[in-house]
Motif scaffolding. Structure first.
Motif, short mmCIF file in Angstrom:
data_model
loop_
_atom_site.label_atom_id
_atom_site.label_comp_id
_atom_site.label_asym_id
_atom_site.label_seq_id
_atom_site.Cartn_x
_atom_site.Cartn_y
_atom_site.Cartn_z
N TRP A 1 38.98 39.55 38.57
CA TRP A 1 38.20 39.46 37.10
C TRP A 1 36.58 38.96 37.28
CZ3 TRP A 1 40.01 40.52 32.35
CH2 TRP A 1 41.65 40.60 32.27
N GLN A 2 35.85 39.58 36.27
CA GLN A 2 34.49 39.50 36.15
C GLN A 2 34.11 39.10 34.65
OE1 GLN A 2 32.87 43.14 37.17
NE2 GLN A 2 33.99 43.42 39.20
N GLN A 3 33.17 38.27 34.58
CA GLN A 3 32.89 37.84 33.18
C GLN A 3 32.65 38.99 32.28
OE1 GLN A 3 33.08 35.15 31.38
NE2 GLN A 3 33.80 33.70 32.89
N LYS A 4 32.25 39.90 32.79
CA LYS A 4 32.00 41.13 31.97
C LYS A 4 33.13 41.81 31.23
CE LYS A 4 32.03 44.61 35.63
NZ LYS A 4 31.79 46.01 35.85
N ASP A 5 34.40 41.40 31.88
CA ASP A 5 35.65 41.81 31.17
C ASP A 5 36.20 41.13 29.90
OD1 ASP A 5 35.81 43.53 33.67
OD2 ASP A 5 36.74 42.09 34.72
N SER A 6 35.38 40.24 29.44
CA SER A 6 35.89 39.34 28.27
C SER A 6 36.15 39.97 27.12
CB SER A 6 34.87 38.05 28.16
OG SER A 6 33.71 38.88 27.67
N LYS A 7 35.36 41.08 26.85
CA LYS A 7 35.53 42.07 25.63
C LYS A 7 36.85 42.59 25.77
CE LYS A 7 33.63 45.53 22.60
NZ LYS A 7 32.62 46.58 22.62
N ASP A 8 37.12 43.30 26.87
CA ASP A 8 38.52 43.94 27.06
C ASP A 8 39.61 42.94 27.00
OD1 ASP A 8 37.18 46.26 27.31
OD2 ASP A 8 37.40 46.28 29.83
N LEU A 9 39.60 41.89 27.86
CA LEU A 9 40.67 40.90 27.60
C LEU A 9 40.87 40.39 26.21
CD1 LEU A 9 42.61 38.97 28.82
CD2 LEU A 9 40.86 37.41 29.37
N TYR A 10 39.88 39.90 25.46
CA TYR A 10 40.03 39.81 24.15
C TYR A 10 40.67 40.52 23.20
CZ TYR A 10 39.02 37.56 19.44
OH TYR A 10 39.25 37.18 18.21
N GLU A 11 40.33 41.95 23.57
CA GLU A 11 40.95 43.03 22.71
C GLU A 11 42.44 42.86 22.58
OE1 GLU A 11 41.42 47.68 23.20
OE2 GLU A 11 39.44 47.05 23.48
N TYR A 12 43.07 42.74 23.76
CA TYR A 12 44.23 42.64 23.76
C TYR A 12 45.18 41.37 23.72
CZ TYR A 12 44.45 41.97 28.81
OH TYR A 12 44.44 41.34 30.17
N ALA A 13 44.29 40.06 24.33
CA ALA A 13 44.79 38.79 24.15
C ALA A 13 44.77 37.99 22.99
CB ALA A 13 44.04 37.84 25.25
N ARG A 14 44.12 38.76 21.83
CA ARG A 14 44.33 38.18 20.40
C ARG A 14 45.37 38.68 19.84
NH1 ARG A 14 39.12 41.51 18.34
NH2 ARG A 14 40.08 43.52 18.23
N ASN A 15 46.14 39.69 20.24
CA ASN A 15 47.19 40.49 19.68
C ASN A 15 48.74 39.44 19.66
OD1 ASN A 15 49.56 42.10 19.26
ND2 ASN A 15 48.07 43.96 19.41
N LYS A 16 49.16 39.18 18.68
CA LYS A 16 50.13 38.58 18.51
C LYS A 16 51.44 39.02 19.38
CE LYS A 16 49.31 37.95 14.12
NZ LYS A 16 49.95 38.05 12.93
N LEU A 17 51.47 40.35 19.59
CA LEU A 17 52.41 40.90 20.41
C LEU A 17 52.42 40.81 22.08
CD1 LEU A 17 52.55 44.37 18.94
CD2 LEU A 17 54.18 42.64 18.64
N VAL A 18 51.18 40.26 22.40
CA VAL A 18 51.11 40.04 23.80
C VAL A 18 51.35 38.76 24.47
CG1 VAL A 18 49.20 40.34 25.65
CG2 VAL A 18 49.52 41.74 23.76
#
Length: 182
Positions: free
Chosen positions: A14-31
């Motif tokens: 992982w790299q800090q620049k990945d935070s936007k991609d992580l947040y995109e799916y990690a905020r989803n209640k299905l995940v």
């Protein structure tokens, strides 16, 4: 952590620049709740999780090569669900995937690559994988990847407000992997 590459994926640190991609799916209640943690409240929380991934060095970012985008994560965690066989060299695989990419056989591709790496290069004896009784998607992945059911445990999830769940545990031994991949 060694970078692993499959036909469509790159499994990398992982790299800090990945935070936007992580947040995109990690905020989803299905995940998160299907993996044992609460949805992320903001991108800052995702950045903190990435810091933990970087420090712990046991969770890969799943990058879809065609989009150069992080679409999930897969970890090889130092857990031993069966305390009667702690003498074996073992790890547990856990994974999550952005729902936009569900149904495309991405997680089995990543899991199979991690299994191969774990047995051939890390020389593990045994790999575990589990899923909650309500997570049919993970059950299909586990079965597709050759894991065999071993037992069920009732547990409380500390990262999900101590919610009580039933976890089904599966494993694959090194010899089973080699027999099925001859």
């Amino acid at each position: 952590m060694k970078e692993l590459v499959t036909e469509r994926l790159i499994l990398r640190e992982w790299q800090q620049k990945d935070s936007k991609d992580l947040y995109e799916y990690a905020r989803n209640k299905l995940v998160g709740p299907s993996a044992g943690w609460s949805p992320h409240k903001n991108e800052e929380e995702s950045k903190e999780i990435i810091e933990m991934f970087i420090k712990d060095k046991n969770t890969y970012a799943i990058v879809l090569e065609s989009e150069n985008k992080v679409i999930g994560s897969i970890g090889l965690h130092d857990r031993k669900p069966d305390h009667t066989i702690t003498n074996l060299k073992q790890r547990e695989i856990g994974y999550v995937l952005n729902p936009k990419y569900w149904g495309k056989n991405i997680v089995p591709e990543a899991v199979n690559e991690l299994i191969k790496y774990s047995f051939t290069e890390l020389e593990l004896d045994l790999i575990w994988c589990g899923h909650f009784d309500f997570n049919g998607n993970s059950k299909r992945v586990v079965e597709k990847c050759g894991f065999r059911y071993k037992f069920t445990k009732n547990e409380k999830l500390k990262f999900l407000e101590n919610k009580e769940v039933t976890t089904l545990y599966y494993c694959i031994y090194k010899f089973e992997y080699y027999v099925s991949n001859l």
